[in-house]
Write a protein that holds these residues in place. Sequence first.
Motif, PDB file in Angstrom:
ATOM      1  N   SER A 158       0.440  -1.565   0.376  1.00 31.44           N
ATOM      2  CA  SER A 158       0.020   0.330  -0.245  1.00 31.44           C
ATOM      3  C   SER A 158       1.099   1.105  -0.128  1.00 31.44           C
ATOM      4  O   SER A 158       0.364   2.571  -0.468  1.00 31.44           O
ATOM      5  CB  SER A 158      -1.171   0.202   1.707  1.00 31.44           C
ATOM      6  OG  SER A 158      -1.711   1.379   1.426  1.00 31.44           O
TER       7      SER A 158
ATOM      8  N   ALA B 279       0.279   1.568  -3.969  1.00 33.97           N
ATOM      9  CA  ALA B 279      -0.643   1.968  -4.020  1.00 33.97           C
ATOM     10  C   ALA B 279      -1.092   3.694  -3.955  1.00 33.97           C
ATOM     11  O   ALA B 279      -1.926   4.080  -5.184  1.00 33.97           O
ATOM     12  CB  ALA B 279      -1.526   1.546  -3.278  1.00 33.97           C
TER      13      ALA B 279
ATOM     14  N   ALA C 150      -1.448   4.782  -1.352  1.00 29.82           N
ATOM     15  CA  ALA C 150      -2.488   5.227  -0.575  1.00 29.82           C
ATOM     16  C   ALA C 150      -2.069   6.070   0.105  1.00 29.82           C
ATOM     17  O   ALA C 150      -1.069   6.625   1.321  1.00 29.82           O
ATOM     18  CB  ALA C 150      -3.196   4.293   0.003  1.00 29.82           C
TER      19      ALA C 150
ATOM     20  N   ARG D 227      -7.945  -2.929   3.323  1.00 29.81           N
ATOM     21  CA  ARG D 227      -8.548  -1.781   2.079  1.00 29.81           C
ATOM     22  C   ARG D 227      -7.880  -0.613   1.936  1.00 29.81           C
ATOM     23  O   ARG D 227      -7.951  -0.322   2.918  1.00 29.81           O
ATOM     24  CB  ARG D 227     -10.930  -1.210   2.209  1.00 29.81           C
ATOM     25  CG  ARG D 227     -10.339  -0.519   1.202  1.00 29.81           C
ATOM     26  CD  ARG D 227     -12.581  -0.594   1.282  1.00 29.81           C
ATOM     27  NE  ARG D 227     -13.115  -1.477   1.667  1.00 29.81           N
ATOM     28  CZ  ARG D 227     -14.082  -2.295   1.206  1.00 29.81           C
ATOM     29  NH1 ARG D 227     -13.678  -1.382  -0.637  1.00 29.81           N
ATOM     30  NH2 ARG D 227     -14.796  -2.909   1.557  1.00 29.81           N
ATOM     31  N   ASP D 228      -7.897  -0.363   0.598  1.00 33.45           N
ATOM     32  CA  ASP D 228      -6.997   1.354   1.026  1.00 33.45           C
ATOM     33  C   ASP D 228      -7.525   2.090  -0.318  1.00 33.45           C
ATOM     34  O   ASP D 228      -8.491   1.580  -1.088  1.00 33.45           O
ATOM     35  CB  ASP D 228      -5.360   0.954   0.723  1.00 33.45           C
ATOM     36  CG  ASP D 228      -5.165   0.249  -1.001  1.00 33.45           C
ATOM     37  OD1 ASP D 228      -5.885   1.029  -2.183  1.00 33.45           O
ATOM     38  OD2 ASP D 228      -3.943  -0.042  -1.072  1.00 33.45           O
ATOM     39  N   ASP D 229      -7.362   3.591  -0.526  1.00 32.08           N
ATOM     40  CA  ASP D 229      -7.796   4.185  -1.080  1.00 32.08           C
ATOM     41  C   ASP D 229      -7.177   4.633  -2.206  1.00 32.08           C
ATOM     42  O   ASP D 229      -6.822   5.611  -2.882  1.00 32.08           O
ATOM     43  CB  ASP D 229      -8.426   5.197  -0.455  1.00 32.08           C
ATOM     44  CG  ASP D 229      -6.829   6.418   0.482  1.00 32.08           C
ATOM     45  OD1 ASP D 229      -6.123   5.446   0.301  1.00 32.08           O
ATOM     46  OD2 ASP D 229      -7.321   7.180  -0.011  1.00 32.08           O
ATOM     47  N   GLY D 230      -5.981   3.712  -2.993  1.00 36.97           N
ATOM     48  CA  GLY D 230      -4.987   3.988  -3.680  1.00 36.97           C
ATOM     49  C   GLY D 230      -5.617   3.805  -5.225  1.00 36.97           C
ATOM     50  O   GLY D 230      -6.422   3.924  -5.841  1.00 36.97           O
TER      51      GLY D 230
ATOM     52  N   SER E 166     -10.046  -4.855  -7.043  1.00 35.81           N
ATOM     53  CA  SER E 166      -8.857  -3.909  -6.957  1.00 35.81           C
ATOM     54  C   SER E 166      -8.873  -3.233  -8.399  1.00 35.81           C
ATOM     55  O   SER E 166     -10.348  -3.995  -9.455  1.00 35.81           O
ATOM     56  CB  SER E 166      -7.427  -3.981  -7.419  1.00 35.81           C
ATOM     57  OG  SER E 166      -6.633  -2.916  -7.627  1.00 35.81           O
TER      58      SER E 166
ATOM     59  N   GLY F 108      -9.313   1.957  -5.209  1.00 34.86           N
ATOM     60  CA  GLY F 108      -8.712   1.231  -4.679  1.00 34.86           C
ATOM     61  C   GLY F 108      -8.661  -0.170  -5.146  1.00 34.86           C
ATOM     62  O   GLY F 108      -8.994  -0.472  -5.779  1.00 34.86           O
TER      63      GLY F 108
END
Length: 408
Positions: A323, A327, A329, A348-351, A384, A389
């Motif tokens: 991440s 990512a 993120a 979970r990430d916002d990347g 993904s 993300g």
Amino acid sequence: MLIRYMVKELRNSPRFALLFVLNMSLGLLGFIALDALKRNFDERLNASAESRLAEKSLIETKERLEMTLEASSTGIWGIDVAKKRFFMDDFSYSLLGVKPWEFDGTKEAFLKLVCEEDQELISQSIRDAIYLGKEIDIEFKVCEEKDDFKYVAVRGHMVRLQEHTQHLAGILIDITEKKKMQLLAKEFLLNQHRLLLDTEFRTQEKERKKISEALHDGICQYLYGIRLNIQAIEKPASFDVPFDKINLLLDQAEKETRALSYELNPSVLTDFGFVAGVRELVQRFSAPPLFTIQAEINNKADELPEAIQLPVFRIIQELINNSIKHAEATVLNIILRTDNGEVNLSVRDDGKGFDKDQVMRKGSGLRGIRNRVFMLNGKMEIHSATTLGTYIRINFNINNAISAVEAG
């Protein structure tokens, strides 16, 4: 004398001559009719014999076919499309574990004989065969007691018996022994793969421990010694600024060395427990507002067997690294729950997301995670998409994971 008399009467009496001719004609006709009857009887007798021979041959062929089907563990099934009725032979009834009088010939009754997860496959295959003319070539399971199964292969296609009569006909083959042998062979190969991975991971951990100890007990001590020696140097006031910079660099070197030592060998797991180790990992990498890690860890995770604590820790560690490095993120959410003998990890990430297939082929990080999940006999889901993300969910049964690790 009789002949002379008859000749004389024929000459002298027209009436006698007429009767004589009539008698002769009737006699000839009778002879012809009798001969015709005899030939007809002979023909019928021959036809009857041929019929009996044909019937005998048909019975023998039927018996040989039944013997062949039984020897090959094969049964016959079919569907009268117009009447929507199933029919099967005795072997098929036995194979599916039902008595003939218990089966009402409906599609619903047939599907009840099949394991639930295969029922839709069979329904769809039947529809495709009837309406699209496709061949049926599938396998399904018949559920038995104590979580045991029979494995059945089904073949079939549409058959037109009369102008307006269509049947879906085929065979059922008992492939239970073959399937079980295939499953055993597959399990053997999986265990061999786990053994190789286990050996690789154990070797990695040993080398990491050695390097970690060398960093902690060697380089860190050297850096500390350099600091003490610098502090012991008598220096003029004009040297204060350069020496302050040296001390800052030494602080940074010690900090990074200790962090690297920790990543290589997280002794906190054995010293303070799994939950404390994960929380410290989160604290080390979280740097708000640029990158924030939000973690929800079930305290029961401390009760996880030691054999699976380190693999799960390494999985979380690698997911955090991915991440941060790839990512781009700003927020990473980690949830770890251990309930009912199951471990559920979701991240979970916002990347920026990624192409799963491409990363699996080229990236070593996700492949390493996948291998560790495989070692734990678990499952991994990856979702993904660009700008949306990444969401990764990992699940495994604790007992199954222990068995897999011990088998490795």
